[in-house]
Motif scaffolding. Sequence first.
Motif, PDB file in Angstrom:
ATOM      1  N   ASN A 176     -12.327  11.712   6.289  1.00  0.00           N
ATOM      2  CA  ASN A 176     -13.211  11.245   5.217  1.00  0.00           C
ATOM      3  C   ASN A 176     -13.602   9.803   5.546  1.00  0.00           C
ATOM      4  OD1 ASN A 176     -14.068  10.045   2.706  1.00  0.00           O
ATOM      5  ND2 ASN A 176     -13.171  11.821   1.659  1.00  0.00           N
ATOM      6  N   LYS A 177     -14.882   9.502   5.579  1.00  0.00           N
ATOM      7  CA  LYS A 177     -15.306   8.161   6.017  1.00  0.00           C
ATOM      8  C   LYS A 177     -14.780   7.058   5.097  1.00  0.00           C
ATOM      9  CE  LYS A 177     -19.444   7.052   3.579  1.00  0.00           C
ATOM     10  NZ  LYS A 177     -19.671   5.746   3.004  1.00  0.00           N
ATOM     11  N   ASP A 178     -14.536   7.394   3.836  1.00  0.00           N
ATOM     12  CA  ASP A 178     -14.040   6.381   2.914  1.00  0.00           C
ATOM     13  C   ASP A 178     -12.558   6.079   3.107  1.00  0.00           C
ATOM     14  OD1 ASP A 178     -16.474   5.884   1.532  1.00  0.00           O
ATOM     15  OD2 ASP A 178     -16.279   7.889   0.669  1.00  0.00           O
ATOM     16  N   ARG A 179     -11.927   6.817   4.008  1.00  0.00           N
ATOM     17  CA  ARG A 179     -10.517   6.564   4.272  1.00  0.00           C
ATOM     18  C   ARG A 179     -10.317   5.685   5.512  1.00  0.00           C
ATOM     19  NH1 ARG A 179      -5.638   9.808   2.449  1.00  0.00           N
ATOM     20  NH2 ARG A 179      -4.050   8.485   3.280  1.00  0.00           N
ATOM     21  N   PHE A 220      -9.588  10.818  -2.556  1.00  0.00           N
ATOM     22  CA  PHE A 220     -10.549  11.438  -1.640  1.00  0.00           C
ATOM     23  C   PHE A 220     -10.716  12.906  -1.992  1.00  0.00           C
ATOM     24  CE2 PHE A 220      -7.958   8.227   0.386  1.00  0.00           C
ATOM     25  CZ  PHE A 220      -8.919   7.286   0.705  1.00  0.00           C
ATOM     26  N   PHE A 260      -8.208   2.405   5.497  1.00  0.00           N
ATOM     27  CA  PHE A 260      -6.778   2.369   5.142  1.00  0.00           C
ATOM     28  C   PHE A 260      -5.896   2.769   6.316  1.00  0.00           C
ATOM     29  CE2 PHE A 260      -9.054   3.257   1.166  1.00  0.00           C
ATOM     30  CZ  PHE A 260      -8.706   2.121   0.482  1.00  0.00           C
ATOM     31  N   LYS A 318      -7.709   4.691  -4.897  1.00  0.00           N
ATOM     32  CA  LYS A 318      -8.827   5.450  -4.332  1.00  0.00           C
ATOM     33  C   LYS A 318      -8.362   6.872  -4.067  1.00  0.00           C
ATOM     34  CE  LYS A 318     -12.544   4.361  -1.110  1.00  0.00           C
ATOM     35  NZ  LYS A 318     -12.969   3.481  -0.036  1.00  0.00           N
ATOM     36  N   ASP A 321      -1.918  12.154   1.338  1.00  0.00           N
ATOM     37  CA  ASP A 321      -3.088  12.792   1.960  1.00  0.00           C
ATOM     38  C   ASP A 321      -4.360  12.556   1.151  1.00  0.00           C
ATOM     39  OD1 ASP A 321      -1.700  13.695   4.056  1.00  0.00           O
ATOM     40  OD2 ASP A 321      -1.574  15.796   3.408  1.00  0.00           O
ATOM     41  N   ARG A 330       0.850  -1.194   0.000  1.00  0.00           N
ATOM     42  CA  ARG A 330       0.000   0.000   0.000  1.00  0.00           C
ATOM     43  C   ARG A 330       0.879   1.235   0.000  1.00  0.00           C
ATOM     44  NH1 ARG A 330      -4.328  -0.206   4.258  1.00  0.00           N
ATOM     45  NH2 ARG A 330      -2.590  -0.562   5.639  1.00  0.00           N
ATOM     46  N   SER A 366     -15.240  10.049  -2.246  1.00  0.00           N
ATOM     47  CA  SER A 366     -14.094   9.316  -2.771  1.00  0.00           C
ATOM     48  C   SER A 366     -14.460   8.717  -4.114  1.00  0.00           C
ATOM     49  CB  SER A 366     -13.689   8.207  -1.806  1.00  0.00           C
ATOM     50  OG  SER A 366     -14.686   7.212  -1.772  1.00  0.00           O
ATOM     51  N   ARG A 381     -18.036  13.665  12.003  1.00  0.00           N
ATOM     52  CA  ARG A 381     -18.041  14.901  11.196  1.00  0.00           C
ATOM     53  C   ARG A 381     -19.358  15.594  11.448  1.00  0.00           C
ATOM     54  NH1 ARG A 381     -14.406  16.052   6.818  1.00  0.00           N
ATOM     55  NH2 ARG A 381     -15.834  17.648   6.078  1.00  0.00           N
ATOM     56  N   SER A 419      -4.501  16.221   8.004  1.00  0.00           N
ATOM     57  CA  SER A 419      -5.019  16.517   6.661  1.00  0.00           C
ATOM     58  C   SER A 419      -6.537  16.337   6.674  1.00  0.00           C
ATOM     59  CB  SER A 419      -4.389  15.583   5.631  1.00  0.00           C
ATOM     60  OG  SER A 419      -4.903  14.288   5.791  1.00  0.00           O
ATOM     61  N   GLU A 420      -7.203  17.056   5.767  1.00  0.00           N
ATOM     62  CA  GLU A 420      -8.668  17.008   5.667  1.00  0.00           C
ATOM     63  C   GLU A 420      -9.144  15.576   5.405  1.00  0.00           C
ATOM     64  OE1 GLU A 420     -10.820  19.503   6.088  1.00  0.00           O
ATOM     65  OE2 GLU A 420     -12.567  18.301   5.506  1.00  0.00           O
ATOM     66  N   SER A 421      -8.365  14.821   4.594  1.00  0.00           N
ATOM     67  CA  SER A 421      -8.846  13.498   4.178  1.00  0.00           C
ATOM     68  C   SER A 421      -8.835  12.479   5.318  1.00  0.00           C
ATOM     69  CB  SER A 421      -8.026  12.967   3.005  1.00  0.00           C
ATOM     70  OG  SER A 421      -6.746  12.606   3.426  1.00  0.00           O
TER      71      SER A 421
END
Lengths: 424, 239
Positions: B233-236, A163, B239, A161, A110, A106, A172, B86, B228-230
């Motif tokens: 993010n729920k989709d992150r 964001f 990871f 992916k 950011d 992976r 995303s 959020r 960072s803003e991301s």
Amino acid sequence: MINKKIPLILIFLTVTSMADAIAESWEHKTRGYLSTKLSPYTRNDSKSLGFLARAQIEHSISFAESLDTVNQLRLQSNSINDDLSVKSRSDEKDYFDLYLGENYFRSKSDNWVFQVGYQEVVWGEAFGFNFADIVNPKDQRQTLFSDAGENRIPLMLINGKTFFSIGDLTGSAQLLYSPEPRFSKNLPVEIFAGDRFPQESLTVIKKKTPGFFKTHELGGKIASSYQGYDIALFGFSYLDRDPYYLLSSASLTNITLREEHNRVKSFGLSFAKTIYDFVLRSDAVITQDKLINYMENSALLSYSSDLFNALISLDTPSYFDYSGVFIFTTSTLKNVRANSFRNKNQQYAIGKITRSLKDDKSLEISYIHELELSGQSIQTILNWPFDGSTDLKFGGEFYFGNDQSNLARLKNCSNVFFSVKRYF
Amino acid sequence: MKTKFLFFTIVLLLPLTSFCEIGANEIVKNADLKRGLGNVSHSFNVAVTDQDNKKEMFHVSFKDVNNSLTEQTEPERARGRKLLMRDYDIWLFTPNIKKALRISLEQKLTGQVSNGDIARTNYAEDYEAKILGTEKSGNTDAYRLELKAKNNKVTYGRIEYLVAKSDFSPIEATFFAISGKPLKKASFLDFKPIQGMSRSTKMVIQDYLQKEKVSTMIFSNHKTEKFSESLFNKDRLEF
């Protein structure tokens, strides 16, 4: 079987020990679990005890903040195939699988993540019945109430992916490419084919996974959250994870079927919204060109149909230590032929009540009603976290109702069970 | 004459009433700063221990009052669980489900601790305060405040809050559901100097009816940190 898998173990151990030796500065983590489940059957005349054992070892290495790798080795032994086989089968036996689980590199920044290797990718908002979970094949040689998280079979994927955030909207975009399709592992075919095959014994020739780059799978998802709504759109072109069957040979006493998988395309939408302290979820997926088996004049044939699956569920907040989930699912074939291996409509209503008990213990009671054919299932579980690393479960799952229903077909695996899972 | 007197009395008292209302919200704002670093981007750890000494550990990345990420680090069975908040939306990621699921703020995180107790702790943002009176709490003069939810998305419908008059240190809070039912009681203890201010590092939460149900939260390792803003993010979360 074990001997064939030894190279996998050697690769796993070599890679991880080399990594250890090369760079002590890299951050290593090893974790995993061992679990076992004993399930005395309550309605199976020929078999009395079901057995399932699972183990997973995961070693992850963080080379830098932006680069890491995950390597898993899994082991599974399960008696259910043998226990549920109605006919004499050449492949009738308890199985023992040793295989590499998720194994990928992976890289991330950011604003994006890029992964290459064997992975599990889960789409959709619902859990339990998860129609949108279309990417990975599943090991379905389980009872209905098994842990879906442990049933996925990792798929070789290039997974990117990114964001984004625009004001209050976050989201995303994901792209997936697989050069090596894999297929689900299913319960014995005769459970769902019913008494269509009069022969006493049945042999199924499994379809082998196509080699690397022989065929391709491609898909993507766009997801966003805005003002309390989660919405995702997704699509995937892939080889159907479930097989259709071709007749290979037949005699008076034996029939041999060959599994095939045709290309299908799935498109779907997922949705979730919090309403007061309730959470509403929905998944809807259309799968095009699915091949379904049917019998015509004793010949085993197949036809193509689109399949529409949809689900709506509501999670309730806790009232006096009780909480609930209520789900309605529907699965409809656009076309259906007479004597088809599945009905045009399959609808289920599901209710699950959880009672929180002292010391993080909980009691769950689930009920499933198969609407059209009146199949039913009840499950109860007492979840008992024994300590920080050990979970005990006691319970029972029972299938009954109309013999033609999908749920009653599983009646031979009605059982009471005890399971223990130890994390390390 | 009597009417004129009444009129002037009301006119004179009006600013005082409005001063009290502003004062109540100011008190809550100041008390919030005694329970965390306020609306400053920072991280901290939380250890939650229940009445049977079972311990759970969390690491919290707090960007601002509307963005926080809580990751569980202990026990082993729950390691990797993440809770993203959020605004008033909250998602839970667990490693075995492998996707972020929307949940409600009210759902319990562990023991007596709700998701909102860790992820959304600035009462001034979510509640409208009113001074009910003053009283003694031990040897300390304290304000008794009533905090009413500004909307129905927050963790509690109402809070009764006891705050020290001298330095606005929070002392005690009783939490009520939107239905009015008392849920639990919390005490704020162990004030220590953190980033130039004395702040509470311990919160003891007790079930209102079943008093034997107690969870103790210990806050530590506060660090100002940029994110960072991301990260939010729920989709992150996977990871």
